[in-house]
Design an enzyme around this catalytic site. Structure first.
Site, PDB file in Angstrom:
ATOM      1  N   MET A  27      13.389   1.297 -34.987  1.00  0.00           N
ATOM      2  CA  MET A  27      13.380   0.030 -35.731  1.00  0.00           C
ATOM      3  C   MET A  27      13.544  -1.131 -34.745  1.00  0.00           C
ATOM      4  O   MET A  27      13.877  -2.250 -35.142  1.00  0.00           O
ATOM      5  CB  MET A  27      14.483   0.024 -36.791  1.00  0.00           C
ATOM      6  CG  MET A  27      14.290   1.143 -37.812  1.00  0.00           C
ATOM      7  SD  MET A  27      15.005   0.805 -39.427  1.00  0.00           S
ATOM      8  CE  MET A  27      16.716   0.651 -39.026  1.00  0.00           C
ATOM      9  N   TYR A  29      14.881  -3.457 -31.332  1.00  0.00           N
ATOM     10  CA  TYR A  29      16.108  -3.903 -30.693  1.00  0.00           C
ATOM     11  C   TYR A  29      16.625  -2.756 -29.810  1.00  0.00           C
ATOM     12  O   TYR A  29      17.727  -2.254 -29.962  1.00  0.00           O
ATOM     13  CB  TYR A  29      17.157  -4.336 -31.727  1.00  0.00           C
ATOM     14  CG  TYR A  29      18.049  -5.437 -31.190  1.00  0.00           C
ATOM     15  CD1 TYR A  29      17.548  -6.724 -31.004  1.00  0.00           C
ATOM     16  CD2 TYR A  29      19.365  -5.194 -30.823  1.00  0.00           C
ATOM     17  CE1 TYR A  29      18.351  -7.732 -30.478  1.00  0.00           C
ATOM     18  CE2 TYR A  29      20.174  -6.192 -30.304  1.00  0.00           C
ATOM     19  CZ  TYR A  29      19.655  -7.454 -30.141  1.00  0.00           C
ATOM     20  OH  TYR A  29      20.444  -8.442 -29.625  1.00  0.00           O
ATOM     21  N   LEU A  30      15.761  -2.380 -28.885  1.00  0.00           N
ATOM     22  CA  LEU A  30      15.922  -1.118 -28.172  1.00  0.00           C
ATOM     23  C   LEU A  30      17.105  -1.144 -27.202  1.00  0.00           C
ATOM     24  O   LEU A  30      17.374  -2.159 -26.564  1.00  0.00           O
ATOM     25  CB  LEU A  30      14.637  -0.813 -27.393  1.00  0.00           C
ATOM     26  CG  LEU A  30      13.365  -0.772 -28.249  1.00  0.00           C
ATOM     27  CD1 LEU A  30      12.149  -0.498 -27.376  1.00  0.00           C
ATOM     28  CD2 LEU A  30      13.475   0.282 -29.351  1.00  0.00           C
ATOM     29  N   GLY A  33      19.679   4.321 -25.471  1.00  0.00           N
ATOM     30  CA  GLY A  33      19.455   5.539 -26.261  1.00  0.00           C
ATOM     31  C   GLY A  33      17.972   5.696 -26.570  1.00  0.00           C
ATOM     32  O   GLY A  33      17.385   6.773 -26.373  1.00  0.00           O
ATOM     33  N   HIS A  34      17.349   4.605 -27.041  1.00  0.00           N
ATOM     34  CA  HIS A  34      15.910   4.664 -27.338  1.00  0.00           C
ATOM     35  C   HIS A  34      15.118   4.973 -26.055  1.00  0.00           C
ATOM     36  O   HIS A  34      14.172   5.764 -26.064  1.00  0.00           O
ATOM     37  CB  HIS A  34      15.404   3.309 -27.853  1.00  0.00           C
ATOM     38  CG  HIS A  34      15.976   2.884 -29.169  1.00  0.00           C
ATOM     39  ND1 HIS A  34      16.781   1.781 -29.313  1.00  0.00           N
ATOM     40  CD2 HIS A  34      15.843   3.414 -30.414  1.00  0.00           C
ATOM     41  CE1 HIS A  34      17.110   1.629 -30.581  1.00  0.00           C
ATOM     42  NE2 HIS A  34      16.573   2.615 -31.272  1.00  0.00           N
ATOM     43  N   LYS A 147      22.643  10.690 -32.417  1.00  0.00           N
ATOM     44  CA  LYS A 147      23.639   9.795 -33.038  1.00  0.00           C
ATOM     45  C   LYS A 147      23.503   9.785 -34.561  1.00  0.00           C
ATOM     46  O   LYS A 147      24.490   9.771 -35.278  1.00  0.00           O
ATOM     47  CB  LYS A 147      23.525   8.375 -32.493  1.00  0.00           C
ATOM     48  CG  LYS A 147      24.769   7.582 -32.880  1.00  0.00           C
ATOM     49  CD  LYS A 147      24.637   6.142 -32.614  1.00  0.00           C
ATOM     50  CE  LYS A 147      24.061   5.296 -33.598  1.00  0.00           C
ATOM     51  NZ  LYS A 147      24.141   5.057 -34.891  1.00  0.00           N
ATOM     52  N   ILE A 174      23.551   8.429 -26.437  1.00  0.00           N
ATOM     53  CA  ILE A 174      23.850   7.719 -25.186  1.00  0.00           C
ATOM     54  C   ILE A 174      24.974   6.726 -25.476  1.00  0.00           C
ATOM     55  O   ILE A 174      24.951   6.020 -26.490  1.00  0.00           O
ATOM     56  CB  ILE A 174      22.596   6.985 -24.646  1.00  0.00           C
ATOM     57  CG1 ILE A 174      21.422   7.970 -24.509  1.00  0.00           C
ATOM     58  CG2 ILE A 174      22.909   6.311 -23.319  1.00  0.00           C
ATOM     59  CD1 ILE A 174      21.624   9.101 -23.538  1.00  0.00           C
ATOM     60  N   SER A 183      23.972   1.579 -30.230  1.00  0.00           N
ATOM     61  CA  SER A 183      23.350   1.363 -31.535  1.00  0.00           C
ATOM     62  C   SER A 183      22.920  -0.093 -31.581  1.00  0.00           C
ATOM     63  O   SER A 183      23.625  -0.967 -31.062  1.00  0.00           O
ATOM     64  CB  SER A 183      24.381   1.638 -32.640  1.00  0.00           C
ATOM     65  OG  SER A 183      23.964   1.044 -33.849  1.00  0.00           O
TER      66      SER A 183
END
Ligand code: PAF
Length: 298
Positions: A27, A29-30, A33-34, A147, A174, A183
């Protein structure tokens, strides 16, 4: 890197490709983790697609759809450095044109508890958009972060139940250096709330430390160890701490692998979730600290 906004243009990209396609649904707003998911997709596939779509159907009426953080320019900069082939960036109308009627509705204990109990309809929205992305992008491999543990179980089940020809890779959570799971929603935290937020990691760690594989303890005793950590912090509202079977998501009376230790809290207006995984070989997956990863700091 191509930016593709329509289903038709995505199909056109696909027609040019031979070899495997890896998809990382996001979604936006990286965070790191992404990026770790994208790096794995890049290493394992000929073609990599990242989708960025803030999916309205997975947000409840009083949730944060309108305020969900967005920064497409920054996201695109990060992705272009990782060798992504296509960023799929559809509008809401492209994904849900007028007259849209058909949803994927997971049912049963898996979606009635945990996040599903607190966010009714959430997994219907997730399953619907994820299946649409799978059908539009036609990946052989898809990448999700641990997560969102319940989301992982729901999507794994959907892939199995609907016989989708897709391999799902689930990669470790992460974390920031102090243990807070990365997040996009961490950006909502004030500085005081941010200082308190590692409480989720500390509570999970306290629960994990009580686990002795020789003498598997009563789940309630383990949960109590975590609860005491949360209760010691001001202005944190515990939503749940639970121990569940890793595959079925059913509650466990005794902690035995494979299991999930799950927590959800509210800090001010922000909801945060986290989990540790206990694998069958007795190993705990508590995630990775982001600073130890190779890619650029976003
Ligand atoms: O995990 C997320 O970011 C979302 O739930 C997903 C899988 C991209 C579906 O909108």
């Amino acid at each position: 890197m191509h930016i593709v906004r329509t289903v038709q243009a995505m199909r056109h990209e696909h027609e040019q490709w031979t070899g495997s396609v890896g998809l990382v649904p996001t979604m936006g707003y990286l965070h790191r983790g992404h990026l770790s998911l994208v790096e794995h997709a890049r290493a394992e596939n000929e073609h990599v697609v990242v989708s960025i779509f803030v999916n309205p159907t997975q947000f409840g009426q009083h949730e944060d759809l309108a305020s969900y953080p967005r920064d497409i320019e920054h996201d695109l900069q990060l992705l272009s450095k990782l060798g992504v082939d296509v960023v799929f960036l559809p509008t809401v109308d492209e994904m849900y044109p007028s007259g849209f009627t058909t949803y994927v509705t997971p049912e049963g204990p898996l979606v009635e508890q945990g996040e599903g109990a607190i966010r009714p309809g959430h997994f219907r929205g997730v399953a619907t958009v994820v299946l649409k992305l799978f059908l539009i992008i036609q990946p052989q491999r898809v990448y999700f972060g641990q997560k969102d543990a319940q989301q992982v179980v729901v999507i794994r089940r959907m892939i199995e139940d609907l016989n989708l020809p897709i391999t799902m890779q689930t990669l470790p959570t992460i974390r920031e250096a102090d243990g807070l799971a990365m997040s996009s929603r961490n950006s909502y935290l004030t500085s005081i709330e941010r200082a308190r937020a590692p409480v989720l990691y500390r509570a999970l760690s306290a629960a994990m430390d009580t686990f002795d594989p020789q003498h598997p303890a009563n789940a309630q005793d383990i949960i109590q160890a975590a609860r005491e950590i949360v209760d010691s912090m001001p202005d944190i509202r515990l939503e749940y701490i639970e121990i569940r079977d890793y595959n079925t998501f059913l509650p466990l009376q005794t902690l035995r692998p494979p299991a999930l230790l799950l927590i959800a809290v509210r800090i001010g207006k922000t909801r945060l979730i986290d989990n540790f995984v206990l694998h069958t070989d007795g190993r705990w997956d508590t995630g990775l600290i982001g600073d130890q990863l190779s890619h650029a700091n976003p």
